[in-house]
Design a protein around this motif. Structure first.
Motif, short mmCIF file in Angstrom:
data_model
loop_
_atom_site.label_atom_id
_atom_site.label_comp_id
_atom_site.label_asym_id
_atom_site.label_seq_id
_atom_site.Cartn_x
_atom_site.Cartn_y
_atom_site.Cartn_z
N MET A 90 0.82 -1.21 0.00
CA MET A 90 0.00 0.00 0.00
C MET A 90 0.85 1.26 0.00
O MET A 90 0.42 2.33 -0.46
CB MET A 90 -0.93 0.00 1.22
CG MET A 90 -1.96 -1.10 1.21
SD MET A 90 -3.07 -1.04 2.64
CE MET A 90 -3.98 0.46 2.31
N LEU A 91 2.08 1.15 0.50
CA LEU A 91 2.97 2.33 0.56
C LEU A 91 3.70 2.57 -0.75
O LEU A 91 4.21 3.67 -0.97
CB LEU A 91 4.00 2.13 1.68
CG LEU A 91 3.44 2.10 3.10
CD1 LEU A 91 4.53 1.67 4.08
CD2 LEU A 91 2.89 3.46 3.50
N LEU A 92 3.75 1.57 -1.63
CA LEU A 92 4.49 1.71 -2.88
C LEU A 92 4.03 2.92 -3.69
O LEU A 92 4.84 3.67 -4.23
CB LEU A 92 4.34 0.45 -3.73
CG LEU A 92 5.18 -0.76 -3.35
CD1 LEU A 92 4.80 -1.95 -4.20
CD2 LEU A 92 6.66 -0.45 -3.51
N HIS A 103 11.53 -0.22 5.78
CA HIS A 103 10.54 -1.29 5.88
C HIS A 103 10.08 -1.72 4.48
O HIS A 103 9.96 -2.93 4.20
CB HIS A 103 9.36 -0.78 6.70
CG HIS A 103 8.22 -1.73 6.83
ND1 HIS A 103 8.33 -2.97 7.42
CD2 HIS A 103 6.91 -1.61 6.43
CE1 HIS A 103 7.15 -3.58 7.40
NE2 HIS A 103 6.29 -2.78 6.80
N VAL A 104 9.84 -0.75 3.60
CA VAL A 104 9.39 -1.06 2.24
C VAL A 104 10.54 -1.64 1.41
O VAL A 104 10.35 -2.59 0.64
CB VAL A 104 8.83 0.21 1.55
CG1 VAL A 104 8.39 -0.10 0.12
CG2 VAL A 104 7.67 0.78 2.34
N ALA A 105 11.75 -1.08 1.58
CA ALA A 105 12.91 -1.52 0.79
C ALA A 105 13.30 -2.96 1.06
O ALA A 105 13.90 -3.62 0.21
CB ALA A 105 14.10 -0.60 1.06
N ALA A 106 12.95 -3.47 2.24
CA ALA A 106 13.28 -4.87 2.56
C ALA A 106 12.60 -5.83 1.59
O ALA A 106 13.11 -6.92 1.32
CB ALA A 106 12.86 -5.18 4.00
N LEU A 107 11.45 -5.43 1.05
CA LEU A 107 10.71 -6.29 0.12
C LEU A 107 10.74 -5.75 -1.31
O LEU A 107 10.71 -6.52 -2.26
CB LEU A 107 9.26 -6.41 0.59
CG LEU A 107 8.40 -7.49 -0.08
CD1 LEU A 107 9.05 -8.87 0.03
CD2 LEU A 107 7.01 -7.51 0.55
N PHE A 108 10.81 -4.42 -1.44
CA PHE A 108 10.77 -3.80 -2.77
C PHE A 108 11.98 -2.89 -2.98
O PHE A 108 11.83 -1.67 -3.16
CB PHE A 108 9.49 -2.97 -2.93
CG PHE A 108 8.23 -3.70 -2.61
CD1 PHE A 108 7.72 -4.64 -3.49
CD2 PHE A 108 7.53 -3.44 -1.44
CE1 PHE A 108 6.55 -5.31 -3.21
CE2 PHE A 108 6.35 -4.11 -1.15
CZ PHE A 108 5.87 -5.04 -2.04
N PRO A 109 13.20 -3.41 -2.97
CA PRO A 109 14.38 -2.54 -3.06
C PRO A 109 14.46 -1.76 -4.38
O PRO A 109 14.85 -0.59 -4.38
CB PRO A 109 15.55 -3.51 -2.94
CG PRO A 109 14.99 -4.86 -3.30
CD PRO A 109 13.56 -4.83 -2.84
N GLN A 110 14.05 -2.38 -5.49
CA GLN A 110 14.15 -1.68 -6.77
C GLN A 110 13.14 -0.55 -6.88
O GLN A 110 13.47 0.54 -7.35
CB GLN A 110 13.95 -2.67 -7.92
CG GLN A 110 15.14 -3.60 -8.11
CD GLN A 110 14.84 -4.72 -9.07
OE1 GLN A 110 15.24 -5.85 -8.88
NE2 GLN A 110 14.12 -4.42 -10.12
N ALA A 111 11.91 -0.78 -6.42
CA ALA A 111 10.89 0.27 -6.47
C ALA A 111 11.32 1.47 -5.63
O ALA A 111 11.16 2.63 -6.04
CB ALA A 111 9.56 -0.27 -5.97
N VAL A 112 11.90 1.21 -4.45
CA VAL A 112 12.38 2.30 -3.60
C VAL A 112 13.55 3.01 -4.27
O VAL A 112 13.66 4.24 -4.22
CB VAL A 112 12.79 1.76 -2.21
CG1 VAL A 112 13.42 2.87 -1.36
CG2 VAL A 112 11.58 1.18 -1.49
N LEU A 133 19.95 1.50 3.56
CA LEU A 133 18.73 0.70 3.53
C LEU A 133 18.56 -0.05 2.21
O LEU A 133 17.88 -1.07 2.16
CB LEU A 133 17.50 1.60 3.76
CG LEU A 133 17.42 2.35 5.09
CD1 LEU A 133 16.25 3.30 5.06
CD2 LEU A 133 17.30 1.38 6.25
N LEU A 134 19.17 0.49 1.15
CA LEU A 134 18.96 -0.06 -0.19
C LEU A 134 19.84 -1.27 -0.48
O LEU A 134 19.61 -1.98 -1.47
CB LEU A 134 19.21 1.03 -1.24
CG LEU A 134 18.23 2.20 -1.22
CD1 LEU A 134 18.71 3.32 -2.12
CD2 LEU A 134 16.85 1.74 -1.63
N GLY A 135 20.85 -1.49 0.32
CA GLY A 135 21.75 -2.62 0.09
C GLY A 135 22.57 -2.43 -1.17
O GLY A 135 22.96 -1.31 -1.53
N PRO A 187 9.85 -3.61 -13.85
CA PRO A 187 9.42 -2.44 -13.07
C PRO A 187 7.90 -2.35 -12.97
O PRO A 187 7.18 -2.64 -13.92
CB PRO A 187 9.99 -1.26 -13.87
CG PRO A 187 11.08 -1.83 -14.71
CD PRO A 187 10.66 -3.24 -15.01
N GLY A 188 7.43 -1.93 -11.80
CA GLY A 188 6.03 -1.57 -11.63
C GLY A 188 5.04 -2.70 -11.46
O GLY A 188 3.87 -2.45 -11.16
#
Length: 372
Positions: free
Chosen positions: A17-19, A47-56, A80-82, A239-240
């Protein structure tokens, strides 16, 4: 409410939902001076980057030069992005799909001249801002740097032409803008480059004997880093795909994702000023995902419009009468990758432009007239 409580509330929100709101979150994080809740928002991004690193990373890349002014905030977010080197290489390869002449013209017309002129009127020193310096560094790497190994044959040929142009040398060397830059100098370089491009276009038209420019080009003409994509062992995703889907918010982070396998070797070129191109990405699910690669424009406004449309669709879906009538707006994904470049989801069955339809209609009328 204390920061710890705010952070806990944010991380309790499902990550998918935050994406959609990453651009707004980064807009707040990038403000100088920082907003009071900056640390809470950065924790939320982690928190979001842990699952969606590319989107972040895509959202971060757009504002990273603004965030870089605060080294502490910048370090917090990058940590956070690794390992994001493969994603950055992918972004740079996408940017190379732009026509180099259009890329330079955009820098001169929409960045260098307006910003230098504005700072001169406001009596700001130096005339060249950090934004211009960063944009020129990126332009130099894409169009002028002889050591850039990602560029394809077309870009190499254009680069050889550019190196002979004295007015481009006047911009600066090795990616650093000239310290002698002035409004008059910037305007002179812009005019010289526009005149040179016009001469080049005339010569190409004569060489092609009036034939229309090619609408199909190979990716390899621009870059060798996409057709057979090698992410150095790092899995990249289309992407997306994850936007707006609750299926991807799971513990293992795999459901709902589609891995990027390769890109179709052929690009469809739109005959417009910026020469945008249609790119087909192949996913690990066997499907093709079509995108319009577009430079020379800030796509963040287009992205916000699509956010509004998606919100309206949720409202319509929640209304019984609207749901019965299946009322909804057609939406598509817009992913800015920098302030002057991004990709737009291609809506299928929209291959014809308005110009194509007008030309076809005119041809039909002409045929009928000739028969009569």
């Amino acid at each position: 409410m204390r920061e710890e409580q705010v952070t806990k509330l944010l991380v309790d929100v499902p990550r998918w939902m935050l994406l959609e709101w990453l651009p707004q979150i980064f807009s707040l994080v990038a403000r100088n001076p920082p907003v009071p809740c900056a640390d809470c928002l950065i924790a939320c991004l982690g928190h979001v980057a842990a699952l969606f690193p590319q989107a972040v990373y895509y959202a971060f890349r757009v504002v990273r030069d603004d965030i870089a002014k605060d080294s502490i905030r910048s370090e917090k977010i990058t940590s956070l992005l690794g390992d994001y080197q493969a994603t950055e290489r992918f972004c740079r390869a996408l940017q190379l799909l732009q026509h180099p002449k259009a890329q330079i013209q955009n820098f001169l017309t929409n960045i260098l001249v307006p910003i230098v002129s504005h700072r001169a009127r406001a009596a700001q020193e130096p005339l060249v801002s950090r934004e211009v310096e960063v944009a020129y560094q990126e332009l130099y790497e894409d169009c002028l740097d002889p050591n850039n190994e990602l560029v394809g044959q077309l870009r190499k040929e254009e680069r050889r032409k550019f190196k002979k142009l004295q007015f481009l040398k006047d911009l600066g060397e090795d990616g650093k803008l000239s310290g002698e830059m002035s409004v008059k100098m910037a305007q002179k370089i812009e005019k010289s480059f526009s005149d040179w491009c016009a001469e080049e276009a005339n010569e190409e038209a004569k060489a092609n004997k009036g034939q229309a420019p090619a609408t199909q080009l190979l990716i390899a003409h621009f870059t060798g880093a996409l057709e057979s994509y090698d992410s150095d062992g790092v899995v990249l995703r289309i992407p997306g795909i994850e936007m707006g889907s609750s299926k991807v918010d799971c513990a293992d982070g795999e459901a709902g994702f589609v891995n990027l396998v390769s890109c179709d070797p052929t690009l469809k070129v739109m005959v417009f000023v910026q020469m945008p191109k249609r790119l087909k990405m192949r996913g690990g699910d066997g499907q093709e995902y079509w995108w319009l690669v577009k430079g020379g424009e800030d796509l963040r406004q287009d992205q916000r419009v699509q956010q509004i449309f998606r919100t309206m669709n949720r409202v319509l879906a929640g209304d019984t009468q609207c749901a019965k009538r299946r009322l909804a707006l057609e939406v598509f994904k817009v992913i800015p990758i920098s302030k002057a470049f991004g990709i737009i989801e291609w809506v299928r069955d929209t291959d014809k432009t308005l110009a194509d339809m007008i030309t076809a209609a005119a041809a039909t009328v002409l045929q009928k007239t000739q028969k009569d």
